[in-house]
Motif scaffolding. Sequence first.
Motif, mmCIF file in Angstrom:
data_model
loop_
_atom_site.group_PDB
_atom_site.id
_atom_site.type_symbol
_atom_site.label_atom_id
_atom_site.label_comp_id
_atom_site.label_asym_id
_atom_site.label_seq_id
_atom_site.Cartn_x
_atom_site.Cartn_y
_atom_site.Cartn_z
ATOM 1 N N LYS A 129 0.884 -1.338 0.105
ATOM 2 C CA LYS A 129 -0.030 0.133 -0.023
ATOM 3 C C LYS A 129 0.712 1.366 0.044
ATOM 4 O O LYS A 129 0.558 2.347 0.555
ATOM 5 N N THR A 130 2.041 1.060 -0.708
ATOM 6 C CA THR A 130 3.072 2.275 -0.860
ATOM 7 C C THR A 130 2.251 3.207 -1.838
ATOM 8 O O THR A 130 2.395 4.703 -1.591
ATOM 9 N N LEU A 131 1.663 2.782 -2.814
ATOM 10 C CA LEU A 131 0.922 3.442 -3.828
ATOM 11 C C LEU A 131 -0.241 3.166 -4.043
ATOM 12 O O LEU A 131 -0.702 1.924 -3.977
ATOM 13 N N PRO A 132 -1.322 3.994 -4.423
ATOM 14 C CA PRO A 132 -2.647 3.444 -4.719
ATOM 15 C C PRO A 132 -3.013 2.736 -5.726
ATOM 16 O O PRO A 132 -2.331 2.973 -6.950
ATOM 17 N N GLY A 133 -4.055 1.769 -5.806
ATOM 18 C CA GLY A 133 -4.544 1.160 -7.199
ATOM 19 C C GLY A 133 -3.349 0.647 -8.012
ATOM 20 O O GLY A 133 -2.573 -0.016 -7.369
ATOM 21 N N THR A 134 -3.422 0.793 -9.226
ATOM 22 C CA THR A 134 -2.424 0.304 -10.217
ATOM 23 C C THR A 134 -1.437 1.176 -10.461
ATOM 24 O O THR A 134 -0.503 1.105 -11.394
ATOM 25 N N TRP A 138 2.135 0.834 -13.182
ATOM 26 C CA TRP A 138 2.488 1.761 -14.255
ATOM 27 C C TRP A 138 3.745 2.273 -14.076
ATOM 28 O O TRP A 138 4.467 2.492 -14.840
ATOM 29 N N GLY A 139 3.964 3.018 -12.792
ATOM 30 C CA GLY A 139 5.020 3.618 -12.234
ATOM 31 C C GLY A 139 6.435 2.879 -12.414
ATOM 32 O O GLY A 139 7.520 3.260 -12.869
ATOM 33 N N SER A 140 6.164 1.383 -12.234
ATOM 34 C CA SER A 140 7.241 0.518 -12.297
ATOM 35 C C SER A 140 7.630 0.080 -13.619
ATOM 36 O O SER A 140 8.671 -0.642 -13.790
ATOM 37 N N GLU A 153 -3.393 7.435 -16.359
ATOM 38 C CA GLU A 153 -4.571 8.139 -16.134
ATOM 39 C C GLU A 153 -6.042 7.644 -16.671
ATOM 40 O O GLU A 153 -6.897 7.383 -15.801
ATOM 41 N N GLU A 154 -5.857 6.902 -17.815
ATOM 42 C CA GLU A 154 -7.112 6.481 -18.450
ATOM 43 C C GLU A 154 -7.535 5.233 -17.684
ATOM 44 O O GLU A 154 -8.627 4.853 -17.959
ATOM 45 N N PHE A 155 -6.595 4.742 -16.964
ATOM 46 C CA PHE A 155 -7.016 3.235 -16.243
ATOM 47 C C PHE A 155 -6.809 3.661 -14.713
ATOM 48 O O PHE A 155 -7.081 2.623 -14.143
ATOM 49 N N GLY A 156 -7.247 4.726 -14.263
ATOM 50 C CA GLY A 156 -7.453 5.137 -13.035
ATOM 51 C C GLY A 156 -6.275 5.240 -11.991
ATOM 52 O O GLY A 156 -6.441 5.359 -10.708
ATOM 53 N N ALA A 157 -5.115 5.457 -12.525
ATOM 54 C CA ALA A 157 -3.949 5.525 -11.859
ATOM 55 C C ALA A 157 -3.597 6.942 -11.659
ATOM 56 O O ALA A 157 -4.302 7.976 -12.325
ATOM 57 N N ASP A 158 -2.826 7.316 -10.401
ATOM 58 C CA ASP A 158 -2.383 8.746 -10.067
ATOM 59 C C ASP A 158 -1.360 9.079 -10.970
ATOM 60 O O ASP A 158 -0.115 8.643 -10.951
#
Length: 370
Positions: A129-134, A138-140, A153-158
């Motif tokens: 839970k370091t980062l929310p959702g997906t 995406w960030g990795s 962003e289209e898939f709900g990520a920050d």
Amino acid sequence: MAHPAPSEGDASTPADAELHPKPARVRDWARLTALTLAIVVVLELLGLPASILLGAMVAAIIIALRFGQIAMPRLPYMAAQALIGCMIAHALSLSVMLEVADDWPIFVFGVVSVLAASLFLGWSLARMKTLPGTTAIWGSSPGAAQVMTLMSEEFGADIRLVAFMQYTRVIIVAGLAAVVARIWADLGDASTGASTWFALPDPAGLAGTLGLVAATIIVHRIVRLPSISFMFPMVAGAALLEAGWLTLELPPLLLAAAYVAIGWTIGLRFDATVLRHAARATPRILIAIVILVGLCGALSAILVVMTGIDPLTAYLAMSPGGADTIAIITASAPANINVPFVMAMQMARFLAIMLTGPFTAQLVSRWMNR
């Protein structure tokens, strides 16, 4: 909860407004240019490859944090990406692609292993839970930073945290790759004399190169894909070169301008707002990036044992950085690097990431929900 993607120029919500940098003034560009020159000179004295790219990145980050994020014009960045695509096209001949086809198990190992390592780290960050959702997935992603940031962003990520993870990784990987190339390579022939910098290019070749850059910008405006300004000149340039219809001429001053534009674009995306937003997650994000780089280093050692290729070529081929930044570092390092092998591996992973990114993020999201 992620905000809907705004239309171009729309800053109607506070979160969206913070994502839009302020228009740059002449004084901003003067500061950025002067600081870039100063840092590049220091890095050149240290003998680091890709000192222009790294110096521009560092200077842009300092200016963005000190004076506020400023807007990098889109056109110079697209032109810079097109020039790097032309540089890669010069190295990717038909014979090289046939060699890739013959050695496909090696490329499958290189692509799949790095993707698996990044997926595991992203999943671990999400589980903790370091980062929310997906966002962590995406960030990795080990490459295609611009594409992954825009698609996330289209898939709900920050999108802010994705951008922070992606471009922090790019800067760390670029810096480490330049240092490794500096330590490993014999830099006796690395200097570029004034006669080389200011040598007159072949007019026909330069006109053809600039024509391809212009065509790339037109195609980008029609197709509107984030990666097209990099992919189109690479593919079209390689095909035209192979057919004998084009000669690519890339003078050092023109490439240096491209390096600066790419470095500034990456560095100016870091601002105080993004850093505050990522403050609590930053230590774990940095640890994850370092682990990913270490895993890719171990995989490059396996590649050396498997193929007998030289270690520096293997390290650059497996580095989880952007293909454009690795291309610049590879071209700047004076050692006997197998440039086609490095770029073929980087581009194979780039394509794999774009094709599998959305599916992988959705799959891991379902696992997390269960």
